[in-house]
Scaffold this motif. Structure first.
Motif, PDB file in Angstrom:
ATOM      1  N   GLU A 129       0.811  -1.218   0.000  1.00  0.00           N
ATOM      2  CA  GLU A 129       0.000   0.000   0.000  1.00  0.00           C
ATOM      3  C   GLU A 129       0.849   1.275   0.000  1.00  0.00           C
ATOM      4  OE1 GLU A 129      -3.883  -1.942   2.293  1.00  0.00           O
ATOM      5  OE2 GLU A 129      -2.405  -0.781   3.431  1.00  0.00           O
ATOM      6  N   LYS A 130       2.107   1.146   0.400  1.00  0.00           N
ATOM      7  CA  LYS A 130       2.964   2.324   0.508  1.00  0.00           C
ATOM      8  C   LYS A 130       3.925   2.479  -0.660  1.00  0.00           C
ATOM      9  CE  LYS A 130       2.870   2.359   5.563  1.00  0.00           C
ATOM     10  NZ  LYS A 130       3.662   2.128   6.808  1.00  0.00           N
ATOM     11  N   THR A 131       3.956   1.492  -1.554  1.00  0.00           N
ATOM     12  CA  THR A 131       4.891   1.566  -2.670  1.00  0.00           C
ATOM     13  C   THR A 131       4.136   1.456  -3.986  1.00  0.00           C
ATOM     14  OG1 THR A 131       5.281  -0.815  -2.880  1.00  0.00           O
ATOM     15  CG2 THR A 131       6.608   0.369  -1.253  1.00  0.00           C
ATOM     16  N   ALA A 132       4.876   1.708  -5.056  1.00  0.00           N
ATOM     17  CA  ALA A 132       4.291   1.605  -6.392  1.00  0.00           C
ATOM     18  C   ALA A 132       4.824   0.370  -7.114  1.00  0.00           C
ATOM     19  CB  ALA A 132       4.595   2.862  -7.189  1.00  0.00           C
ATOM     20  N   ALA A 133       5.115  -0.670  -6.367  1.00  0.00           N
ATOM     21  CA  ALA A 133       5.648  -1.887  -6.977  1.00  0.00           C
ATOM     22  C   ALA A 133       4.701  -2.401  -8.046  1.00  0.00           C
ATOM     23  CB  ALA A 133       5.867  -2.954  -5.904  1.00  0.00           C
ATOM     24  N   GLY A 134       5.247  -2.738  -9.201  1.00  0.00           N
ATOM     25  CA  GLY A 134       4.436  -3.246 -10.299  1.00  0.00           C
ATOM     26  C   GLY A 134       4.117  -4.714 -10.144  1.00  0.00           C
ATOM     27  N   LEU A 135       3.329  -5.205 -11.091  1.00  0.00           N
ATOM     28  CA  LEU A 135       2.887  -6.590 -11.018  1.00  0.00           C
ATOM     29  C   LEU A 135       4.052  -7.572 -11.062  1.00  0.00           C
ATOM     30  CD1 LEU A 135      -0.283  -6.522 -13.307  1.00  0.00           C
ATOM     31  CD2 LEU A 135      -0.220  -6.737 -10.817  1.00  0.00           C
ATOM     32  N   GLU A 136       5.048  -7.302 -11.883  1.00  0.00           N
ATOM     33  CA  GLU A 136       6.168  -8.240 -11.996  1.00  0.00           C
ATOM     34  C   GLU A 136       6.903  -8.385 -10.671  1.00  0.00           C
ATOM     35  OE1 GLU A 136       8.823  -7.467 -15.165  1.00  0.00           O
ATOM     36  OE2 GLU A 136       7.320  -7.722 -16.743  1.00  0.00           O
ATOM     37  N   THR A 137       6.959  -7.297  -9.894  1.00  0.00           N
ATOM     38  CA  THR A 137       7.604  -7.349  -8.587  1.00  0.00           C
ATOM     39  C   THR A 137       6.718  -8.052  -7.564  1.00  0.00           C
ATOM     40  OG1 THR A 137       8.721  -5.266  -9.082  1.00  0.00           O
ATOM     41  CG2 THR A 137       8.681  -5.953  -6.782  1.00  0.00           C
ATOM     42  N   LEU A 138       5.407  -7.846  -7.679  1.00  0.00           N
ATOM     43  CA  LEU A 138       4.472  -8.427  -6.709  1.00  0.00           C
ATOM     44  C   LEU A 138       4.248  -9.920  -6.912  1.00  0.00           C
ATOM     45  CD1 LEU A 138       1.656  -5.718  -6.506  1.00  0.00           C
ATOM     46  CD2 LEU A 138       3.198  -6.419  -4.680  1.00  0.00           C
ATOM     47  N   LEU A 139       4.317 -10.375  -8.155  1.00  0.00           N
ATOM     48  CA  LEU A 139       3.916 -11.745  -8.455  1.00  0.00           C
ATOM     49  C   LEU A 139       4.708 -12.822  -7.697  1.00  0.00           C
ATOM     50  CD1 LEU A 139       2.918 -11.743 -12.217  1.00  0.00           C
ATOM     51  CD2 LEU A 139       1.519 -12.403 -10.261  1.00  0.00           C
ATOM     52  N   PRO A 140       6.020 -12.715  -7.544  1.00  0.00           N
ATOM     53  CA  PRO A 140       6.725 -13.747  -6.772  1.00  0.00           C
ATOM     54  C   PRO A 140       6.229 -13.856  -5.334  1.00  0.00           C
ATOM     55  CG  PRO A 140       8.274 -12.503  -8.098  1.00  0.00           C
ATOM     56  CD  PRO A 140       6.972 -11.786  -8.183  1.00  0.00           C
ATOM     57  N   THR A 141       5.856 -12.716  -4.735  1.00  0.00           N
ATOM     58  CA  THR A 141       5.324 -12.774  -3.373  1.00  0.00           C
ATOM     59  C   THR A 141       3.919 -13.367  -3.374  1.00  0.00           C
ATOM     60  OG1 THR A 141       4.391 -10.514  -3.417  1.00  0.00           O
ATOM     61  CG2 THR A 141       6.686 -10.757  -2.754  1.00  0.00           C
ATOM     62  N   LEU A 142       3.164 -13.076  -4.430  1.00  0.00           N
ATOM     63  CA  LEU A 142       1.821 -13.650  -4.535  1.00  0.00           C
ATOM     64  C   LEU A 142       1.897 -15.164  -4.690  1.00  0.00           C
ATOM     65  CD1 LEU A 142      -0.961 -12.263  -4.537  1.00  0.00           C
ATOM     66  CD2 LEU A 142      -0.964 -12.449  -7.017  1.00  0.00           C
TER      67      LEU A 142
END
Length: 281
Positions: A58-71
């Protein structure tokens, strides 16, 4: 007594259930005290109220490619939880657990980021179907993989990060432990841990990222299912805890120790996922 707004309860949950009328005063008082302790220690644990992964998203502008490994790590954890729920349902069908008590319906109260309470409607009785949950989980993660062909299609324990593996191993070992108090502690701790507004927060943020990237949000209708099933399972756990308590079959020391260990492992997962995301906006 009405539940009032309180920032100290932000993202927490509370359970409220009165024991059956025929329960004697000693056991009634004992369970109500146990329920209060669960609400204070398990339902307001940092794993619920300070989810560092969601806070970072919620505090960053991380894109989908960055988020997907955590997902993907979330998906691996949920897959292990689904297997544990299936095993639990099988044990129930074979009579390996205490019967549920005949108390009134438990009510779950959730708190948003401002500590404002709201109640979510749940079926009067029963559990969610763990096989339906598994199917919806698979459909959800498959939808993300179809959108992200660069992601490895495997999402088993071989792809788990150390914190994810540790949590999954705890679930496999103790969610359905032979020791009743340990099993109920892990079940209630973890299911409460994902009975919060986590699904709404995650869904909102993922949708925003998809909109920014100009792609369709591949939710597959999973988050509402995940939210409902977690609360159904947590309520079921509370019924079992009540039954064990009034039958003097619950070792509260082992119960709370197991719950705390499970929540610490869940909290460690959130911290690990948060660390994979950038700090800057």
């Amino acid at each position: 007594m009405p539940v009032m707004r309180c920032r100290l309860r932000a993202h927490a949950v509370e359970w409220h259930m009165a024991p059956a009328a025929h329960i004697d005063a000693r056991h009634r008082s004992g369970f109500l005290e146990l329920q209060r302790r669960c609400n204070n220690e398990l339902c307001r644990h940092a794993a619920l109220t300070r989810n560092t992964w969601l806070d970072r998203i919620e505090k960053t502008a991380a894109g989908l490619e960055t988020l997907l490994p955590t997902l993907q790590q979330l998906a691996i954890f949920l897959r292990q939880l689904a297997l544990a729920r299936e095993h639990h349902t099988l044990l129930l069908s074979e009579g390996h657990s205490l019967p549920e008590s005949d108390s009134g319906t438990a009510v779950v109260i959730c708190f948003d980021e401002n500590g404002v309470p709201w109640c979510t409607p749940l079926p009067v009785m029963g559990l969610g179907d763990p096989y339906v949950f598994s199917e919806r989980l698979h459909d959800w993660w498959s939808a993300w993989l179809n959108m992200s062909p660069h992601m490895a299609p495997e999402w088993g324990l071989q792809q788990a990060w150390p914190a994810t593996r540790k949590l999954c191993e705890l679930i496999e070992r103790n969610y359905n432990a032979d020791d009743l108090s340990t099993g109920l502690g892990v079940l209630l701790g973890l299911e409460n841990g994902i009975s919060t507004d986590i699904w709404q927060r995650l869904g909102r943020n993922l949708r925003q990222r998809c909109d920014s990237a100009g792609v369709i949000f591949p939710d597959a209708g999973f988050f509402p299912v995940a939210e409902t099933h977690a609360r159904l399972q947590a309520r079921h756990g509370l019924y079992l805890v009540e039954a064990a308590s009034v039958h003097d079959a619950l070792d509260t020391k082992r119960f709370f120790l197991a719950s705390q260990q499970a929540l610490e492992a869940l909290d460690a997962l959130w911290h690990t996922l948060a660390q994979k995301l950038p700090l800057t906006h």
